[in-house]
Design an enzyme around this catalytic site. Sequence first.
Site, PDB file in Angstrom:
ATOM      1  N   GLU A  21      51.059 -11.895  38.941  1.00  8.28           N
ATOM      2  CA  GLU A  21      49.944 -11.983  39.808  1.00  8.28           C
ATOM      3  C   GLU A  21      49.486 -13.508  39.693  1.00  8.28           C
ATOM      4  O   GLU A  21      49.047 -13.943  40.878  1.00  8.28           O
ATOM      5  CB  GLU A  21      48.718 -11.022  39.762  1.00  8.28           C
ATOM      6  CG  GLU A  21      48.163 -11.124  38.342  1.00  8.28           C
ATOM      7  CD  GLU A  21      47.013 -10.023  38.271  1.00  8.28           C
ATOM      8  OE1 GLU A  21      46.534  -9.895  37.136  1.00  8.28           O
ATOM      9  OE2 GLU A  21      46.414  -9.461  39.212  1.00  8.28           O
ATOM     10  N   LYS A  27      39.761  -9.483  44.590  1.00  8.81           N
ATOM     11  CA  LYS A  27      39.339  -9.150  43.237  1.00  8.81           C
ATOM     12  C   LYS A  27      38.832  -7.585  43.104  1.00  8.81           C
ATOM     13  O   LYS A  27      39.155  -6.887  42.234  1.00  8.81           O
ATOM     14  CB  LYS A  27      38.110  -9.872  42.820  1.00  8.81           C
ATOM     15  CG  LYS A  27      37.294  -9.452  41.538  1.00  8.81           C
ATOM     16  CD  LYS A  27      38.265 -10.031  40.302  1.00  8.81           C
ATOM     17  CE  LYS A  27      37.651  -9.666  38.963  1.00  8.81           C
ATOM     18  NZ  LYS A  27      38.532  -9.648  38.102  1.00  8.81           N
ATOM     19  N   HIS A  50      69.303   1.543  29.855  1.00  7.32           N
ATOM     20  CA  HIS A  50      69.638   2.534  30.527  1.00  7.32           C
ATOM     21  C   HIS A  50      69.829   1.988  32.340  1.00  7.32           C
ATOM     22  O   HIS A  50      69.660   2.605  33.017  1.00  7.32           O
ATOM     23  CB  HIS A  50      68.754   3.595  30.677  1.00  7.32           C
ATOM     24  CG  HIS A  50      68.907   4.267  29.199  1.00  7.32           C
ATOM     25  ND1 HIS A  50      69.736   5.093  29.044  1.00  7.32           N
ATOM     26  CD2 HIS A  50      68.029   4.118  28.183  1.00  7.32           C
ATOM     27  CE1 HIS A  50      69.608   5.627  27.690  1.00  7.32           C
ATOM     28  NE2 HIS A  50      68.350   4.909  27.287  1.00  7.32           N
ATOM     29  N   CYS A  65      37.297  -8.493  51.611  1.00 12.84           N
ATOM     30  CA  CYS A  65      36.292  -8.868  52.572  1.00 12.84           C
ATOM     31  C   CYS A  65      35.069  -9.251  51.816  1.00 12.84           C
ATOM     32  O   CYS A  65      34.684  -8.096  51.036  1.00 12.84           O
ATOM     33  CB  CYS A  65      36.128  -8.084  53.698  1.00 12.84           C
ATOM     34  SG  CYS A  65      37.563  -7.929  54.771  1.00 12.84           S
ATOM     35  N   ARG A  68      36.487 -12.717  45.788  1.00 15.37           N
ATOM     36  CA  ARG A  68      37.003 -11.365  46.084  1.00 15.37           C
ATOM     37  C   ARG A  68      38.065 -11.493  46.815  1.00 15.37           C
ATOM     38  O   ARG A  68      38.907 -10.459  46.913  1.00 15.37           O
ATOM     39  CB  ARG A  68      35.861 -10.509  47.236  1.00 15.37           C
ATOM     40  CG  ARG A  68      34.659 -10.390  46.413  1.00 15.37           C
ATOM     41  CD  ARG A  68      33.482  -9.911  47.442  1.00 15.37           C
ATOM     42  NE  ARG A  68      33.702  -8.681  47.833  1.00 15.37           N
ATOM     43  CZ  ARG A  68      33.131  -7.578  47.327  1.00 15.37           C
ATOM     44  NH1 ARG A  68      32.443  -7.476  46.452  1.00 15.37           N
ATOM     45  NH2 ARG A  68      33.591  -6.266  48.231  1.00 15.37           N
ATOM     46  N   LYS A  75      50.208  -9.898  34.743  1.00 15.30           N
ATOM     47  CA  LYS A  75      49.341 -11.273  34.427  1.00 15.30           C
ATOM     48  C   LYS A  75      50.261 -12.284  34.935  1.00 15.30           C
ATOM     49  O   LYS A  75      49.839 -12.965  35.723  1.00 15.30           O
ATOM     50  CB  LYS A  75      48.917 -11.686  33.048  1.00 15.30           C
ATOM     51  CG  LYS A  75      47.640 -10.833  32.431  1.00 15.30           C
ATOM     52  CD  LYS A  75      46.343 -11.435  33.180  1.00 15.30           C
ATOM     53  CE  LYS A  75      45.929 -10.392  34.470  1.00 15.30           C
ATOM     54  NZ  LYS A  75      45.445  -9.316  34.165  1.00 15.30           N
ATOM     55  N   GLU A 133      50.631  -4.982  31.064  1.00 18.33           N
ATOM     56  CA  GLU A 133      49.635  -6.142  31.311  1.00 18.33           C
ATOM     57  C   GLU A 133      50.124  -7.508  31.058  1.00 18.33           C
ATOM     58  O   GLU A 133      49.800  -8.235  32.224  1.00 18.33           O
ATOM     59  CB  GLU A 133      48.307  -5.696  30.485  1.00 18.33           C
ATOM     60  CG  GLU A 133      47.134  -6.687  30.564  1.00 18.33           C
ATOM     61  CD  GLU A 133      46.548  -6.578  32.172  1.00 18.33           C
ATOM     62  OE1 GLU A 133      46.743  -5.533  32.894  1.00 18.33           O
ATOM     63  OE2 GLU A 133      45.881  -7.566  32.471  1.00 18.33           O
ATOM     64  N   ASN A 141      33.040  -4.849  56.193  1.00 22.00           N
ATOM     65  CA  ASN A 141      34.003  -4.923  54.847  1.00 22.00           C
ATOM     66  C   ASN A 141      34.551  -3.548  54.862  1.00 22.00           C
ATOM     67  O   ASN A 141      33.564  -2.408  54.829  1.00 22.00           O
ATOM     68  CB  ASN A 141      33.433  -5.419  53.661  1.00 22.00           C
ATOM     69  CG  ASN A 141      34.090  -4.993  52.461  1.00 22.00           C
ATOM     70  OD1 ASN A 141      35.490  -4.732  52.493  1.00 22.00           O
ATOM     71  ND2 ASN A 141      33.650  -4.984  51.284  1.00 22.00           N
ATOM     72  N   GLY A 142      35.696  -3.116  54.991  1.00 22.95           N
ATOM     73  CA  GLY A 142      36.203  -1.736  55.171  1.00 22.95           C
ATOM     74  C   GLY A 142      37.242  -1.752  55.894  1.00 22.95           C
ATOM     75  O   GLY A 142      38.074  -2.835  56.394  1.00 22.95           O
ATOM     76  N   TRP A 176      39.683 -10.378  54.222  1.00 25.30           N
ATOM     77  CA  TRP A 176      41.006 -10.193  53.570  1.00 25.30           C
ATOM     78  C   TRP A 176      42.069  -9.118  54.781  1.00 25.30           C
ATOM     79  O   TRP A 176      41.534  -8.104  54.943  1.00 25.30           O
ATOM     80  CB  TRP A 176      40.915  -9.497  52.411  1.00 25.30           C
ATOM     81  CG  TRP A 176      42.233  -9.382  51.493  1.00 25.30           C
ATOM     82  CD1 TRP A 176      42.611 -10.345  50.730  1.00 25.30           C
ATOM     83  CD2 TRP A 176      42.850  -8.239  51.381  1.00 25.30           C
ATOM     84  NE1 TRP A 176      43.847  -9.904  49.778  1.00 25.30           N
ATOM     85  CE2 TRP A 176      44.174  -8.565  50.364  1.00 25.30           C
ATOM     86  CE3 TRP A 176      42.981  -6.999  51.831  1.00 25.30           C
ATOM     87  CZ2 TRP A 176      45.009  -7.779  49.919  1.00 25.30           C
ATOM     88  CZ3 TRP A 176      44.082  -6.152  51.634  1.00 25.30           C
ATOM     89  CH2 TRP A 176      45.303  -6.486  50.444  1.00 25.30           C
TER      90      TRP A 176
HETATM   91  C1  AGP Z   1      44.217  -7.275  37.399  1.00 20.99           C
HETATM   92  O1  AGP Z   1      44.399  -8.446  37.092  1.00 20.99           O
HETATM   93  C2  AGP Z   1      43.909  -7.133  38.990  1.00 20.99           C
HETATM   94  N1  AGP Z   1      43.630  -7.975  39.707  1.00 20.99           N
HETATM   95  C3  AGP Z   1      43.954  -5.522  39.385  1.00 20.99           C
HETATM   96  O2  AGP Z   1      45.194  -4.934  38.830  1.00 20.99           O
HETATM   97  C4  AGP Z   1      42.726  -4.542  38.818  1.00 20.99           C
HETATM   98  O3  AGP Z   1      42.782  -4.248  37.580  1.00 20.99           O
HETATM   99  C5  AGP Z   1      42.650  -3.345  39.896  1.00 20.99           C
HETATM  100  O4  AGP Z   1      42.559  -3.732  41.087  1.00 20.99           O
HETATM  101  C6  AGP Z   1      41.588  -2.490  39.378  1.00 20.99           C
HETATM  102  O5  AGP Z   1      40.456  -3.081  39.491  1.00 20.99           O
HETATM  103  P1  AGP Z   1      38.955  -2.413  38.834  1.00 20.99           P
HETATM  104  O6  AGP Z   1      39.127  -2.390  37.379  1.00 20.99           O
HETATM  105  O7  AGP Z   1      38.048  -3.224  39.311  1.00 20.99           O
HETATM  106  O8  AGP Z   1      39.067  -1.061  39.485  1.00 20.99           O
END
Ligand code: AGP
Length: 602
Positions: free
Chosen positions: A481, A597, A497, A2, A28, A478, A474, A99-100, A75
């Site tokens: 997501e 984000k 395995h 949020c 966000r 990518k 990673e 937010n929270g 969100w």
């Molecule tokens: C990666 O592309 C992400 N969107 C997510 O995994 C992110 O890296 C993770 O939420 C950690 O965020 P931060 O680095 O702001 O703590």
Amino acid sequence: MCGIIGYTTRKNNSVEVALNGLKNLEYRGYDSSGIAFFDGQNVDIVKSKGKISNLDEKLATMNTDSCCAIAHTRWATHGEPNETNAHPHHVGDVTLVHNGIIENYAELKEELISKGYTFQSETDTEVATAYLDYCYKQTGDKLKALVEATKGLRGSYAFDVIYNDEPATIYATRKDSPLVIGYAHDGNFAASDISAILNYTNKYSLINEGEFVKITRDIVTFYDSDLNEIEKKSQTASWDAAQYQKNGYDHFMLKEIYEQPKAIAGIFDRYYTNCTYSDIDFKSFDKIHIVACGSAMHAALVGKYLLQTYGKIPVMVEVASEYRYNEELITPSTLLIVVSQSGETADTIAALRLAKEKGAYVVGIVNAVGSTISREVDKCIYTYAGPEIAVATTKGYTTQVAVFSTLALMAMKQNGVLTDEKAQEIKEDLLSIESKLQNVIDNRDLYLDIAKDIYTHNDVFFIGRGIDSAVCMEGSLKLKEISYTHSESYSAGELKHGTISLIEEGTPVISIATDEKLYEKTVSNIKETKARGSFSIFVTTDMHKDQCSEFSDKLVVLPKTTDFTEPILTVAALQLIAYETAKLRGCDIDKPRNLAKSVTVE
Ligand code: AGP
């Protein structure tokens, strides 16, 4: 997650300004939005599901002249994304955005129902609004009511509140969710982060937990939890509004991929050439834990490899959501390194607080200057990547990896294992990274070509060994997501395995082999997948470019460097394969569905 913004002004444009702010908070992540504004007589509330443009359309049909507004992007956590659950919530004399997550909302709700309150939404926030209204009715004082209400709430919150009988004043407080106060020429703000207000001001103050703020268009007053006034210095943001624009790129993600060569060169210059954190003495700790979430955790895995293999220091990496409940692992001689782009990730903050309670020394690798993590760690190493807007991190991740490279080099020096010859080789490597990375990124046609081979598939596998295995994780994240393609990352030797049963005719397997020691082993694993029909995309260095036609259908050739930079080159290629695949699949690249984000809830 949020985003909130409140603005009170001497002009009549608070709605327009708050909406602009919301648009800058879009990154966000959100699924509905809403605004409350004082129209001179009443507080009007307008909400809408989906994009902010839907809210914009509704507001376009109204007279929105207003000197005070609070607005929100939601969100969804408690209840589906719809207008009823969207913020602002209004109960009795109180309207607020939040937010929270309020963890004890169910018990509070029962208590409030027994006192005659009724509820329209499924949200925890409506309960917090009713509870604040109840406290206001008990105390008859707006600040006291906020203090009392926060005593009864468990969980995380940043609140912007307006009361019916003083609708041009915003009251605000926070716990475990970020909130900044901004000072502009015509009025004042309370917003989730500086990006929301940078078009109007770069002067801001941070609110600490347990502090309360009264914001009028002329004056901002800070209070401690006993409601004593406190002095607060303002700060000037170093990021500016232009950094929040796409500047001609199709997506923020692409822009941020292209910003990597400079950002990485900047890290090596700042932390290797001019070594500004040599005060960390690895030998004074009996163990090192690295804790983070998502991509930051993947950067930590590269860091672990470098610190162990070259620095000769054993390291444990754990995801923050698990580490935070593992207190028996932490002692006063633990060095905890937390890694976070945003500096606001709830699980990572909880992990660092636990470690500090247990007496550990905590170092943060953080991008967002002034964020909660940067303020709470014992020592902060900034990555200085600049604002990252795309939800999928790129430069955030690679700058973290670059910081780990410099930490490993420092560990080598401290342990006396950095020979002059090795130091010279690495120095040359670090100094040439900018142009090498630029060349890798510029190879766009190849990545598009590979994306054409994989974008119609539902499953993709990434395999690699050693440091390449960490990078595979990673690359796989990518792709998942942003393109919504199911993908899995495996240590190349582990596939047989079990998971190899999923390989069938045409299944794309992206294999990485940049590590000389393990090259042949990885090639054997690739051949095992080829024998079962895989479509093989092979990523390796120019040392092997002429030997792989037998087992690769597509080949990505990277310049051979050292392990201190090779993961950065490799991941850049994987970022662009994911980007082109997402584009071919028509995905919302900068704002993938369901994602946020900055993950400010547990
Ligand atoms: C990666 O592309 C992400 N969107 C997510 O995994 C992110 O890296 C993770 O939420 C950690 O965020 P931060 O680095 O702001 O703590």
